[in-house]
Design an enzyme around this catalytic site. Structure first.
Site, PDB file in Angstrom:
ATOM      1  N   SER A 230       0.837  -1.204   0.000  1.00 23.07           N
ATOM      2  CA  SER A 230       0.000   0.000   0.000  1.00 23.07           C
ATOM      3  C   SER A 230       0.871   1.253   0.000  1.00 23.07           C
ATOM      4  O   SER A 230       0.510   2.269  -0.596  1.00 23.07           O
ATOM      5  CB  SER A 230      -0.965  -0.015   1.195  1.00 23.07           C
ATOM      6  OG  SER A 230      -0.241  -0.100   2.392  1.00 23.07           O
TER       7      SER A 230
ATOM      8  N   ARG B  65      -5.422 -10.580  -2.071  1.00 28.81           N
ATOM      9  CA  ARG B  65      -6.010 -11.877  -1.769  1.00 28.81           C
ATOM     10  C   ARG B  65      -7.537 -11.775  -1.694  1.00 28.81           C
ATOM     11  O   ARG B  65      -8.231 -12.653  -2.144  1.00 28.81           O
ATOM     12  CB  ARG B  65      -5.449 -12.447  -0.471  1.00 28.81           C
ATOM     13  CG  ARG B  65      -4.912 -13.851  -0.707  1.00 28.81           C
ATOM     14  CD  ARG B  65      -4.143 -14.382   0.473  1.00 28.81           C
ATOM     15  NE  ARG B  65      -3.078 -13.450   0.863  1.00 28.81           N
ATOM     16  CZ  ARG B  65      -2.232 -13.685   1.869  1.00 28.81           C
ATOM     17  NH1 ARG B  65      -2.339 -14.776   2.572  1.00 28.81           N
ATOM     18  NH2 ARG B  65      -1.296 -12.819   2.161  1.00 28.81           N
TER      19      ARG B  65
ATOM     20  N   LYS C 253      18.851 -13.003   4.803  1.00 28.32           N
ATOM     21  CA  LYS C 253      19.571 -11.786   4.415  1.00 28.32           C
ATOM     22  C   LYS C 253      21.073 -12.049   4.319  1.00 28.32           C
ATOM     23  O   LYS C 253      21.742 -11.555   3.419  1.00 28.32           O
ATOM     24  CB  LYS C 253      19.260 -10.680   5.412  1.00 28.32           C
ATOM     25  CG  LYS C 253      17.799 -10.209   5.326  1.00 28.32           C
ATOM     26  CD  LYS C 253      17.405  -9.392   6.541  1.00 28.32           C
ATOM     27  CE  LYS C 253      15.975  -8.860   6.416  1.00 28.32           C
ATOM     28  NZ  LYS C 253      15.498  -8.253   7.684  1.00 28.32           N
TER      29      LYS C 253
END
Lengths: 430, 430
Positions: A16, A45, A206
């Site tokens: 968003s 979804r 990572k």
């Protein structure tokens, strides 16, 4: 000016924000990318949720992610769904159809980076993922491009904000692990199921990505020696403090054996308070990079959060758009050095060991013998009476192989005079 | 594999390192650039000097720099001569002949960056200069590319190692300015003529480059408000320490007036010891970047020296070579926002003012009146008796325009009761 149409997969915390920033700054993005960036669709979804705060035209939402990435009017795909599937399949489908991809998906990149880059090369598209490691901190691009003329020898990083917040609370306020974790959950730094952070899975993914890029070699999560922070106690933190150190969850990637192998590990460690990483507070991330010519560099900033992660995604999106507008692709994956990963046992490190022992003559000699047997040299021993017949022995070793050190600890735990191996932690950063 | 031939202009501290690294790591550089990099020639001022330590074939040295950049067998040019001319002419001549350029020349980029980028665009070549600001620290590429999707609002940096070394000595050891400068010269951190560093010229050039890139606007050294550290006294440093601060020479670039203008200044300032820049010791550099979405980032590392600067040059060289091998150019200069530079007087800042005053009733009222007259609000006043009839007044203000603050100081110096304006320094980083 050219228009490039962007498919956004996922509209959660990061998605968003990507949508919002893309709309809000469209003029700036166009000036920098050399092409207008236009949202072609957003895969979610469920359609029912109210997403009016994103400012996205409601008609753009769809539950058909596979259909969206296949649409001929889509040029670029941003994947912020996370997880392995369906993200992996969607990214590959997009590439097959000639669309460049920007993703924040560390788990996927750590496991399948090689295959994804190979697919990108094959289809002549870009694959960028700055947001996958250390959020907004520019790190992968500097490693890949700015240091391309140098030899990176070591990457030492705090790459998980949740665990750094917890350890920082434990250090600053003497909070116990469980209480600090609850606080982190209450503040939204930790998830309801904190396993991925607390057990070091997130940091390991990572570390795998960082090691692969830094050393031009294929490294996956499975190659990373991983220990989380669930066993770090208030006593460990206090003991670290007593020796001028602080406990941090570190991701350590290093060239070893004269550069012929790669070491990759994630574990809590004590580092001196004078080390630049010691001052990294709260949920911040920081990565220390050592290179042959550049020397010691550090990159610091917010390692997570919707807006910072979206900033990294959009930075990549501008690059990918510029490449697309210019009909080119950026530098792809680089594994030419193809160095194997060294087993953890061969790692050369130091241990901080805290033992509960009988408070009587001969115990120290007993303990010292065990270290000597494994050829592990002791730097300091501190002894403190704990009760009428108990004492605590804190031993800090010189450097030795992890194998010798763990065999030492194993033997110590078998000594009659040792009641309890209270804690074992590596010492780094010196 | 393609071979790209490199002309190196200058073989001093940086140039000889570039030559050495280029030769030593040729296989790695080729794998990363996708092309062999070969030294075509090295332009030097005098041929007599012994340069055997560089490992460069002696036949490659020439005093004919202009001839070298024009040679048809030269593809890429590295300029590490420094200064405006002949560097400028050589770079332009190289571009006219289709050669991409990597340079470490901050003075030239700060003054002529716009013209040079225009020339690069015109001739379809690359112009890269990561080494021009903060040495080995990847900074320009992250600002230009990683943050391309964000809005940088502020850049606050320690970008001159010499002055940071001097100020750090003054702070750590109570050394005076002159003595600390001598030490810096003895260690090779400061030049025999330290003007460029001490008076802030070097930092100003870097500030101009940073502001231009961060705010997509044309900024030159002449736009930078510049104050050096020659007037920073032991008393200033002690006064900073007393208020939990430290004196640093800062380069500050900020968006002002709601983003419509750019402020650029270099001056010593007191920053809180808790600020990440406060811990930057010795000759290290660090740059703090604030962006709307990414939040606060910091980049830290060695800001100068032959090997670190050469690392940055070679990183650019790999990019430029990759672009050339792929028949493309990277992103050029970006000035689309074209924001004007705000006059220094409009800067909103805080002052720390130290006054030698008569130790008698009414003096504080006198002084306070002057502040009130200029609408400058006082945050704290500390008064200390210095002798039977003398006192020292230390005033720290709230934020006000620099104009109002300097008019206040001007008026204070005219008060009968003020014997001496002992020091005036800005307070930043809060």
């Amino acid at each position: 000016m050219n228009t490039l149409r962007v498919a956004l997969l996922g509209c959660g915390v990061v998605g968003s924000e990507v949508a919002r920033q893309l709309t809000e700054h469209s003029a700036d993005l166009a000036a920098r990318a050399g092409a207008q960036l236009e949202l072609a669709g957003v895969a979610v979804r469920r359609l029912e949720r109210d997403r009016s705060a994103t400012g996205v035209d409601p008609s753009l939402f769809t539950t058909d992610a596979a259909g969206l990435v296949s649409r001929p009017d889509v040029d670029l795909v941003v994947e912020v769904v996370g997880g392995i599937e369906p993200a992996r399949g969607l990214i590959l489908a997009a590439m097959e159809r000639g669309k460049s991809v920007v993703t924040a998906n560390k788990a996927l990149l750590a496991d399948d980076g090689h295959a994804l880059h190979t697919a990108a090369d094959k289809h002549g598209v870009d694959l960028y993922y700055e947001a996958a490691v250390a959020g907004a901190i520019p790190l992968l691009r500097p490693l890949r491009e700015s240091l391309a003329g140098d030899h990176v020898t070591r990457v030492l990083g705090i790459v998980n904000g949740t665990t750094n917040y917890i350890l920082d609370q434990m250090d600053s306020n003497g909070t116990g692990f469980a209480e600090a974790l609850e606080e982190a959950q209450a503040l939204g730094y930790a998830e309801a199921d904190p396993t991925a952070d607390v057990e070091g899975f997130d940091a390991s993914a990572k570390a795998a990505i960082l090691a692969g890029i830094a050393f031009h070699s294929p490294v996956t999560s499975a190659d990373v020696h991983r220990e989380g922070i669930a066993n770090v106690t208030s006593a460990d933190v206090a003991s670290a403090r007593a020796m001028g150190a602080v406990v941090k969850l570190l991701a350590i990637c290093e060239l070893t054996n004269g550069g012929s192998t790669v070491g990759v590990r994630v574990h809590p460690a004590m580092i001196p308070r004078t080390h630049p990483l010691a001052g990294v507070r709260g949920a911040y991330n920081a990565v220390f990079v050592e290179a042959e010519y550049a020397g010691q560099l550090m990159f610091y900033g917010p390692g997570a959060g919707g807006a910072p992660t979206a900033s990294a995604v959009l930075g990549d999106l501008v690059t990918v758009a510029r490449n697309r507008a210019g009909g080119v692709v950026g530098p792809g994956g680089s594994w030419y050095a193809d160095r194997p990963v060294r087993p953890m046992g061969e790692t050369v490190t130091r241990y901080h060991i805290s033992l509960g022992v009988d408070d009587r003559a001969g115990v120290l000699a007993n303990v010292a013998n065990v270290f000597a047997k494994h050829d592990v040299s002791i730097e300091t021993v501190r002894q403190r009476a704990e009760g009428p017949t108990d004492a605590e022995l804190v031993v800090v070793t010189h450097k030795a192989t992890d194998q010798a050190l763990s065999a030492t600890v194993e033997d110590l735990s078998r000594l009659d005079t040792v009641r309890d191996v209270m804690s074992v932690m590596r010492v780094e950063g010196e």
